[in-house]
Design an enzyme around this catalytic site. Structure first.
Site, short mmCIF file in Angstrom:
data_model
loop_
_atom_site.label_atom_id
_atom_site.label_comp_id
_atom_site.label_asym_id
_atom_site.label_seq_id
_atom_site.Cartn_x
_atom_site.Cartn_y
_atom_site.Cartn_z
N HIS A 3 -42.93 -17.79 -3.99
CA HIS A 3 -42.57 -19.11 -4.49
C HIS A 3 -42.44 -20.13 -3.35
O HIS A 3 -41.47 -20.88 -3.26
CB HIS A 3 -41.28 -19.04 -5.31
CG HIS A 3 -41.42 -18.23 -6.55
ND1 HIS A 3 -42.27 -18.58 -7.58
CD2 HIS A 3 -40.85 -17.06 -6.91
CE1 HIS A 3 -42.20 -17.67 -8.53
NE2 HIS A 3 -41.35 -16.72 -8.16
N ASN A 54 -31.83 -26.53 2.01
CA ASN A 54 -31.26 -26.18 3.31
C ASN A 54 -31.69 -24.77 3.68
O ASN A 54 -31.59 -23.88 2.86
CB ASN A 54 -29.74 -26.26 3.27
CG ASN A 54 -29.22 -27.68 3.19
OD1 ASN A 54 -29.68 -28.55 3.91
ND2 ASN A 54 -28.25 -27.92 2.31
N HIS A 107 -38.52 -30.41 1.93
CA HIS A 107 -38.03 -30.59 0.56
C HIS A 107 -39.10 -30.28 -0.47
O HIS A 107 -40.27 -30.20 -0.15
CB HIS A 107 -37.54 -32.02 0.37
CG HIS A 107 -36.28 -32.30 1.13
ND1 HIS A 107 -36.04 -33.50 1.77
CD2 HIS A 107 -35.20 -31.53 1.38
CE1 HIS A 107 -34.85 -33.45 2.35
NE2 HIS A 107 -34.33 -32.27 2.13
#
Length: 526
Positions: free
Chosen positions: A278, A420, A526
């Protein structure tokens, strides 16, 4: 569809830079009685093949001028293309001005991209900007109700089949028209991008993205989403340049994850294996051999590795292929593979093997894009690379040489883990990865817990994070994140620094007796 519904081609304008298939097309047209109009090299090639060709200058009664810059930009050509055969006024005007209808335009453009790629200077590049070609293409595409437009050799076979069936269909002419406008749009976008680069503009006021569809995918991230794979011509090694040796078709998620894995493995110079699930690495290791690197990478998180993507930065050997094939793997991507390795993987019919020829340079410049409502974001690719010289020791205790090597390794991995991100590493291998959490403390704790699970599965009593180093992709905003990695057993930490509470975090590291270095560079993903 009956022959009566088709439009015959009585006059065709052929003017191409890429002469692939030109003779076959010209011969097919001539056999059906079409008059061939042409210019320059195209006319010469057709004549040398024994075909009768009328020069455009002879047809128009106007010579080529300005070193060939003006050849077809005349009413006799554009009137013949744009005139509507269904409007009596158009037909009358064409007859009044002795303008003969043109039923087919076959044009591909000056090789601007190839000229730029060759390293040619600005003057040569500008001379290879086609003007007449795009005008002809757009004119024919606009009047596709009466005119067929071909812009690439791959379209010729269908046109020839239609000639044999009596003429072109409206559906085909409409499809070719759409392809023609896409062709000129991409050409103009390429030229605009070149001009922007000449001016040092990374982000010009207007940016147009173009790509060529490689394939339609079965679906997108989810079955209810449609998707396709486009390539933009970038020559950097990767999934867009890879050859698929075996396996079923790649899905949207396969392509996305394989790209993430290959970009990550490119960070390392020694034999390295990256396992991705993923879009996040779940195991990364560097060793003396790919086989050893695989063992270490798999040990980090064998549960997540099931059904994962494996990337290698070396030629895949038989021993490593045997190990990888022992578990369910979706995709393997590598620069190359030994024949023996291919034979081993061939037994896994659904496993996809992609070979790229080389590994992409991790510091290569380029742009990355992301769509947002009403637009898109553009930024430089994260080509930043921290080296030993960039590191600043901020604690009383300095890292040992072995710790320093692991710190750099862990930070390179963190660059490719969703923020994070907290990475634990030991002896050139990840031993715990925490990704994509809203709190850095949660990432640290999740990575530690997964390390405990991996240790248990490996039959070890202590968590893998004991005696490890830890990397954070961005600074610790509070000391609690640092304290979490210390609690997990880390003895050295690497982080960007830059928080207003840096000293608080440094003091916590000193109290724990661990080493810490600052990089001065963060790697949000991100």
């Amino acid at each position: 569809m009956s022959v009566a519904d088709r439009l015959p081609i009585r006059r065709a304008l052929l003017s191409v830079s890429d002469k692939s298939g030109l003779i076959e097309l010209g011969r097919a047209l001539a056999e059906k009685g079409a008059q061939l109009l042409s210019t320059g090299g195209s006319a010469k090639a057709l004549r040398e093949a024994g075909l009768t060709v009328t020069d455009v200058s002879e047809h128009t009664g106007f010579p080529e001028i300005l070193d060939g810059r003006v050849k077809t930009l005349v009413p006799q050509i554009h009137g013949g293309i744009l005139g509507r055969r269904d409007l009596p006024a158009h037909v009358a005007q064409m007859q009044e001005h002795d303008i003969a209808p043109i039923d087919l335009v076959c044009v591909n453009l000056y090789p601007f991209a190839a000229t730029v790629a060759s390293g040619a200077g600005p003057e040569d590049c500008i001379e290879n900007i086609d003007i007449g070609g795009p005008a002809l293409i757009r004119a024919a595409a606009k009047n596709h109700a009466h005119v067929a437009i071909l812009t690439e050799p791959a379209q010729y076979a269908a046109l020839i089949d239609m000639l044999n069936a009596g003429g072109t269909t409206l559906e085909a002419r409409r499809n070719w028209a759409g392809a023609a406008y896409a062709h000129t749009a991409a050409y103009d976008a390429m030229i605009a991008a070149w001009f922007a680069r000449q001016e040092g503009e990374i982000f010009p006021p207007t940016m147009t993205l173009t790509g060529t569809r490689r394939e339609l995918l079965r679906y997108g991230e989810n079955p209810h989403q449609k998707a396709a794979f486009y390539v933009n011509g970038e020559k950097r090694a990767g999934i867009a340049t890879a050859t698929q040796v075996q396996g079923k078709a790649l899905s949207y998620n396969n392509l996305n994850d394989t790209d993430a894995a290959f970009e990550a493995v490119a960070e390392f110079e020694e034999p390295t294996v990256v396992i991705v699930k993923h879009a996040n690495p779940c195991g990364v290791a560097t060793a003396q051999s790919l086989s050893d690197a695989w063992d270490a990478a798999l040990k980090c998180d064998p549960v997540s590795a099931f059904g994962g993507i494996v990337a290698l930065n070396r030629k895949l050997d038989a021993a490593t292929a045997e190990k990888i094939s022992a578990i369910f793997t979706e995709v393997i991507v590598a620069p190359d593979a030994e024949d023996a390795a291919k034979e081993i993987l061939a037994k896994k019919k659904n496993l996809r093997l992609l070979l790229t020829g080389s590994v992409p340079a991790p510091d290569a410049e380029g742009l990355a894009f992301r769509s947002v409502a009403g637009g898109f974001l553009a930024q430089n690719r994260d080509a930043g690379r921290v080296t030993r010289a960039d590191l600043r020791v901020v604690t009383t205790r300095a890292p040992t040489e072995a710790e320093m090597a692991d710190l750099l390794f862990a930070f390179h991995v963190a660059k490719h883990v969703k923020s994070n991100a907290v990475i634990y590493a030991k002896n050139g291998a990840t031993v715990g990865i925490g990704a994509g959490q809203m709190s850095r403390v949660d990432s640290a704790r999740i990575a530690a817990r997964k390390s405990e699970d991996a240790a248990q599965q490996a039959g070890e009593s202590a968590p893998l994070t004991q005696g490890s180093v830890a990397a954070s992709d961005a600074f610790f905003p509070f000391a609690d994140g640092l304290e979490s990695v210390v609690a997990a057993g880390a003895i050295a930490v690497i982080q960007p620094g830059g928080s207003i509470r840096d000293q608080e975090v440094i003091d916590a590291a000193d109290r724990a007796g661990i080493a810490m270095v600052f990089t001065g560079m963060r790697h949000f993903r991100h």
